[in-house]
Design a protein around this motif. Structure first.
Motif, PDB file in Angstrom:
ATOM      1  N   PRO A   1    -117.813  -3.909   9.234  1.00 29.65           N
ATOM      2  CA  PRO A   1    -119.237  -3.833   9.531  1.00 29.65           C
ATOM      3  C   PRO A   1    -119.615  -2.562  10.284  1.00 29.65           C
ATOM      4  N   SER A   2    -118.749  -2.080  11.174  1.00 32.52           N
ATOM      5  CA  SER A   2    -119.097  -0.919  11.984  1.00 32.52           C
ATOM      6  C   SER A   2    -119.297   0.321  11.142  1.00 32.52           C
ATOM      7  N   HIS A   3    -118.699   0.341   9.951  1.00 31.75           N
ATOM      8  CA  HIS A   3    -118.796   1.522   9.100  1.00 31.75           C
ATOM      9  C   HIS A   3    -120.064   1.515   8.263  1.00 31.75           C
ATOM     10  N   PHE A   4    -120.635   0.351   8.062  1.00 37.29           N
ATOM     11  CA  PHE A   4    -121.700   0.186   7.074  1.00 37.29           C
ATOM     12  C   PHE A   4    -122.919   1.036   7.380  1.00 37.29           C
TER      13      PHE A   4
ATOM     14  N   PHE B   1    -118.756 -15.440   3.870  1.00 39.27           N
ATOM     15  CA  PHE B   1    -118.089 -14.170   3.596  1.00 39.27           C
ATOM     16  C   PHE B   1    -118.652 -13.534   2.333  1.00 39.27           C
ATOM     17  N   LEU B   2    -118.766 -14.307   1.249  1.00 38.69           N
ATOM     18  CA  LEU B   2    -119.302 -13.778   0.002  1.00 38.69           C
ATOM     19  C   LEU B   2    -120.763 -13.386   0.151  1.00 38.69           C
ATOM     20  N   ASN B   3    -121.504 -14.143   0.943  1.00 40.07           N
ATOM     21  CA  ASN B   3    -122.912 -13.825   1.164  1.00 40.07           C
ATOM     22  C   ASN B   3    -123.061 -12.447   1.790  1.00 40.07           C
ATOM     23  N   TYR B   4    -122.224 -12.161   2.791  1.00 38.02           N
ATOM     24  CA  TYR B   4    -122.276 -10.852   3.436  1.00 38.02           C
ATOM     25  C   TYR B   4    -121.775  -9.770   2.488  1.00 38.02           C
TER      26      TYR B   4
ATOM     27  N   ASP C   1    -126.157 -12.505  10.520  1.00 38.95           N
ATOM     28  CA  ASP C   1    -126.540 -11.738  11.699  1.00 38.95           C
ATOM     29  C   ASP C   1    -126.094 -10.286  11.614  1.00 38.95           C
ATOM     30  N   GLN C   2    -124.923 -10.041  10.990  1.00 40.92           N
ATOM     31  CA  GLN C   2    -124.434  -8.659  10.896  1.00 40.92           C
ATOM     32  C   GLN C   2    -125.434  -7.781  10.161  1.00 40.92           C
ATOM     33  N   LEU C   3    -126.106  -8.345   9.168  1.00 44.17           N
ATOM     34  CA  LEU C   3    -127.089  -7.586   8.394  1.00 44.17           C
ATOM     35  C   LEU C   3    -128.404  -7.483   9.159  1.00 44.17           C
ATOM     36  N   ASN C   4    -128.823  -8.565   9.764  1.00 43.84           N
ATOM     37  CA  ASN C   4    -130.099  -8.594  10.466  1.00 43.84           C
ATOM     38  C   ASN C   4    -130.089  -7.705  11.707  1.00 43.84           C
TER      39      ASN C   4
END
Length: 535
Positions: A35-38, A256-259, A371-374
């Motif tokens: 996630p930190s790279h995204f 996991f698949l959703n993210y 949450d990672q996306l939001n």
């Protein structure tokens, strides 16, 4: 109906259980699920001021060399030639088309490929496969941005969509009936992959179901006509991009698949794909990777023929295409600072739903997502002057070329190569490597004042380079050596090469991009025989 467990090994070269996700089992550092790279991996984007520090343009490497040269001798660090070779050859891969009865009946002798990372993890991907239910070979390079998730997904999935698009109606029915009844399937593709070029497991069922829906629609739409390769390529590109978008909108109950599907959709990738079938060569290009044909002239010299066009601000036809698709009131804001909406360099790409979805759809998906996306500033950022989406398409531009005996090789490469080398130099270097014949050009000094001693050094270096040309057993590796190590005189400078390869991860991307290359060598005897049969 869920795909039967035994189906996957049969579609993907007896191992389709890895048809899909980007959740890597790979032990290397190109895990695209970090996630930190995204949010901050891509230099093709030029977001607003709060993101500007993350997207500085690449610096001049000569300035870096000059600065480093002021360091004391004790502070300098150079990689040894074996260390340089170890780095350059880490990702190289070669494939030779098998012979039958001592003869190669294919128009392709084989190919060499390689990658050199600049991003950590690398955002480029590559793929190569032989079509088993139709004729021909597929090869492609994929340049990711805003992370590697989209490039990874496209590199795994696109060739299946192309292969399915090329299948006759009877074969599609046979596949569907086999899935429905739980019977074994004929394999569709035989992959040719380096161990680092992974397929992952977690999304294989999701990816398979989307592919199956596609071939079911092709069955329903059967026209009874022979499939046109150009049309198949265009349909496959567009349908995969549509599926990437749809999967992100629908989501998945598995968190996991959703993210995963959201990261694939919000990142992006360009693609340059070749389909070679006998003397018929089709290039399908979306974005700014390139395809170049190496041609040997009658005098033995080498020339380059472009088989793709960059989809960016330097292409006037592409700029005009974008402008005609939107109201005249947006004409001044569509392309700013040579970027789409002032942000994106390629004008065509997979994913990149921030340039395709409506603002309302983007907000709904982000708010309902993990949450990672939001919590991600990049995904919540709306491009300026965003009024009439979509602004971006994945539809490829397809160019056809009928191979001739003088067409010796094809180079597919991401823009990391073309930023550093002119196509004519690429044709000469690869041509001389493959033939072992070197046509010496006068040494160009480019306006530099060169002493007699320096000229002697250049000539000595050139002689040494010729004698050691076969230290590379892979044409793509040889090309990367030149792309990274060439000095202002056009010769490989070991000191420069060493410094470039020893740059720390946080600096490497400031001086160059990821480089991915596939060099396809053609069989002139087979091509010539096909040509004679047509006369």
């Amino acid at each position: 109906m869920p795909a039967p467990a035994h189906l996957f090994p049969l579609i993907r070269n007896c191992e389709i259980s890895r048809i899909g996700s980007t959740a890597c089992y790979c032990h290397h550092r190109h895990l695209c699920c970090l996630p930190s790279h995204f949010a901050h991996s891509h230099f093709r984007y030029a977001p607003q001021k709060k993101f500007a520090a993350l997207y500085r343009p690449k610096e001049n490497f000569n300035h870096f060399i000059h600065t480093r040269d002021h360091a004391s001798a004790s502070q300098r660090f150079y990689l040894t030639p074996p260390q340089v070779n170890s780095i350059l050859k880490a990702n190289e891969y070669s494939f030779k088309v098998p012979e039958f009865d001592g003869k190669n009946v294919s128009s392709v002798l084989g190919f060499d490929s390689n990658q050199l990372p600049a991003n950590a993890p690398i955002e480029d991907r590559r793929s190569a496969a032989t079509c088993l239910q139709t004729r021909g070979m597929l090869l492609g390079v994929f340049d990711g941005h805003a992370g590697c998730a989209c490039a990874q997904a496209v590199s795994e999935r696109l060739f299946y969509y192309i292969a399915v698009s090329l299948l006759p109606h009877e074969t599609l029915l046979e596949i569907e009936n086999a899935v429905e009844s739980g019977r074994a399937l004929l394999p569709i593709l035989q992959w040719h992959k380096h161990p680092n070029d992974y397929f992952s497991k977690e999304a294989s069922k999701l990816y398979f179901n989307s592919l199956r829906t596609y071939w079911q629609e092709l069955i329903d739409l059967n026209s009874g006509e022979t499939t046109d390769v150009r049309e198949a390529l265009i349909n496959a590109f567009k349908r995969l991009d549509n599926d990437i978008s749809l999967e992100a909108q629908v989501g998945d109950p598995n968190s996991f698949l959703n993210y995963l599907v959201l990261r694939v959709a919000f990142s992006g990738a360009t693609a340059c794909v070749a389909h070679v079938d006998g003397v018929d060569l089709h290039i399908a290009n979306t974005g700014d990777s390139r395809a170049m044909l190496g041609v040997q002239e009658e005098d033995g010299s080498w020339s380059a023929v472009n088989l793709s066009y960059d989809h960016n601000a330097q292409n006037e036809h592409e700029v005009e295409r974008v402008k005609t698709e939107h109201p005249k009131s947006e004409e001044k804001t569509l392309v700013k600072q040579d970027r789409l909406l002032g942000l994106l360099m390629p004008f065509r790409a997979f994913g990149d739903v921030k340039f395709k979805w409506s603002i309302e759809l983007q907000k709904r998906v982000i708010e309902s997502g993990p949450d990672q996306l939001n919590d991600n500033e990049y995904t919540k950022f709306i491009p300026p002057n965003y009024h009439t989406p979509p602004y971006l398409t994945a539809e490829p531009e397809v160019i056809y070329h009928k191979l001739r005996p003088q067409d010796k090789f094809l180079v597919l490469a991401t823009d990391g190569l073309w930023e550093t080398m002119h196509r004519q130099d690429v044709a000469r270097i690869v041509g001389e490597y493959l033939t072992g014949v070197h046509h010496q050009q006068p040494i160009a000094v480019g306006g530099y004042k060169v002493t007699l001693g320096q000229m002697h050094g250049l000539l000595t270096e050139r002689r040494a380079r010729i004698s050691s040309v076969f230290e590379d057993q892979n044409a793509a590796t040889h090309l990367i050596r030149h792309a990274v190590g060439n000095n202002e005189f056009g010769t490989v400078d070991h000191e420069r090469l060493s410094k470039m390869l020893s740059l720390p991860e946080e600096l490497a991307r400031m001086y160059r991009d990821d480089i991915t290359i596939i060099v396809v060598q053609f069989n002139s005897h087979v091509i010539g025989a096909c040509q004679n049969e047509e006369l």
